[in-house]
Design an enzyme around this catalytic site. Sequence first.
Site, PDB file in Angstrom:
ATOM      1  CE  LYS A  45       0.716 -15.855  13.416  1.00  0.00           C
ATOM      2  NZ  LYS A  45       1.434 -16.785  12.538  1.00  0.00           N
ATOM      3  N   GLY A  72       6.719 -17.263   8.731  1.00  0.00           N
ATOM      4  CA  GLY A  72       7.863 -17.483   9.632  1.00  0.00           C
ATOM      5  C   GLY A  72       7.461 -17.550  11.094  1.00  0.00           C
ATOM      6  CG  ASN A  99       0.083 -25.145  15.571  1.00  0.00           C
ATOM      7  OD1 ASN A  99       1.236 -24.762  15.606  1.00  0.00           O
ATOM      8  ND2 ASN A  99      -0.370 -25.945  14.628  1.00  0.00           N
ATOM      9  CB  CYS A 130       6.316 -24.243   9.973  1.00  0.00           C
ATOM     10  SG  CYS A 130       6.577 -22.611   9.244  1.00  0.00           S
ATOM     11  CE  LYS A 165      -1.355 -28.152   9.726  1.00  0.00           C
ATOM     12  NZ  LYS A 165      -2.051 -26.876   9.786  1.00  0.00           N
ATOM     13  CG  ASN A 192       1.812 -26.837   7.552  1.00  0.00           C
ATOM     14  OD1 ASN A 192       1.496 -25.894   6.827  1.00  0.00           O
ATOM     15  ND2 ASN A 192       2.252 -26.665   8.767  1.00  0.00           N
ATOM     16  N   GLY A 217      -4.552 -24.033  -0.337  1.00  0.00           N
ATOM     17  CA  GLY A 217      -5.735 -23.769  -1.163  1.00  0.00           C
ATOM     18  C   GLY A 217      -6.102 -24.979  -2.009  1.00  0.00           C
ATOM     19  N   GLY A 243      -6.290 -29.271   3.933  1.00  0.00           N
ATOM     20  CA  GLY A 243      -5.610 -28.958   2.668  1.00  0.00           C
ATOM     21  C   GLY A 243      -6.618 -28.647   1.582  1.00  0.00           C
ATOM     22  CB  THR A 266      -6.457 -21.433   2.007  1.00  0.00           C
ATOM     23  OG1 THR A 266      -5.152 -21.871   2.391  1.00  0.00           O
ATOM     24  CG2 THR A 266      -6.308 -20.318   0.985  1.00  0.00           C
TER      25      THR A 266
HETATM   26  C1  SIN Z   1       4.297 -19.713   8.827  1.00  0.00           C
HETATM   27  O1  SIN Z   1       4.197 -19.127   9.923  1.00  0.00           O
HETATM   28  O2  SIN Z   1       5.246 -19.483   8.067  1.00  0.00           O
HETATM   29  C2  SIN Z   1       3.249 -20.694   8.396  1.00  0.00           C
HETATM   30  C3  SIN Z   1       2.898 -21.670   9.437  1.00  0.00           C
HETATM   31  C4  SIN Z   1       3.033 -23.089   9.002  1.00  0.00           C
HETATM   32  O3  SIN Z   1       3.154 -23.379   7.809  1.00  0.00           O
HETATM   33  O4  SIN Z   1       2.998 -23.977   9.857  1.00  0.00           O
END
Ligand code: SIN
Length: 304
Positions: A45, A72, A99, A130, A165, A192, A217, A243, A266
């Site tokens: 994450k 977020g 990441n 993001c 990414k 992403n 998804g 993806g 997903t």
């Molecule tokens: C997020 O934390 O809002 C999603 C992470 C991302 O889309 O990179």
Amino acid sequence: MAGLELELAGIKMKNPVMVASGTFGYGEEASKFVELDKLGAIVTKTITLEPREGNPPPRIVETASGMLNSIGLQNKGIKDFIENRLPFLAKYKTPVIANIAGDSAKEYAELAKMLNKESAVKGIEINISCPNVVKGGMFFCFDPKATAELVRLVRKQTSLPIIVKLSPNITDIAAIAKEAEAAGADAISLINTLLGMAIDTKTRNSRLGSPTGGLSGPAIKPVAVRMVWQAAQAVKIPIIGCGGIMTGKDALEFFLAGASAIQVGTANFVDTQAPIRITEEIKNYLAENKIGCYKELIGKALLT
Ligand code: SIN
């Protein structure tokens, strides 16, 4: 595993099926359900310099065609990752790819410098895609020059392989991919989430705690395959496709479009065994079609 081993940007993997950032935490909870040593790589994450609270709830909603999230980048920060999360992951043979995200290029560089000292980290994935944060994140990849500058700064701070990414929320993926490559990226990963929205017709408010979120998804798979294919025409560095991959057949589409490896995202929320099953399905396809190695398929779509 015969026919599935690879070395991507210097990272040795037993198969080309990784788990995507943000869908597998830091591996500890997931390890109760998934044999981590069977994964190609674990992408953590997103980690930021300081802890982040993330966006207001609800942060995830289901739509008819996929999942919308607006987390977020909630996380406990780099110090917590190094002290409390990494030692668990270090017990496994599967490579760990950290990441990272920041509000500024300087923050990304600082994170890269700290991770460079961690022998359990085998690569860095720079999250410039993001869609759910105000600063940093996706705003770098709107501008090829800003992407290049960021990658150059990070490159100076680490000898670890750098994966960038990329976002689908731009018009010219080839331009960004080329800038990332020229600035020293060892690989790119894409895509992403697609910026999306869902409105509750009773309250007329967003179904998320934020007005918008990122769609993931199966709905986004055709967009992802198209963008991987476009990026593959533009760069020589390896591409990691991501993806909407739910099955081995989905993964094969990405290889044919030009991806050297894939990330399962997903699908992990639907089926904890998805990455293992997808690896088996790829292996079975190779055996059924008498293909010795999955690499024979990379970029081999027969397009007329
Ligand atoms: C997020 O934390 O809002 C999603 C992470 C991302 O889309 O990179």
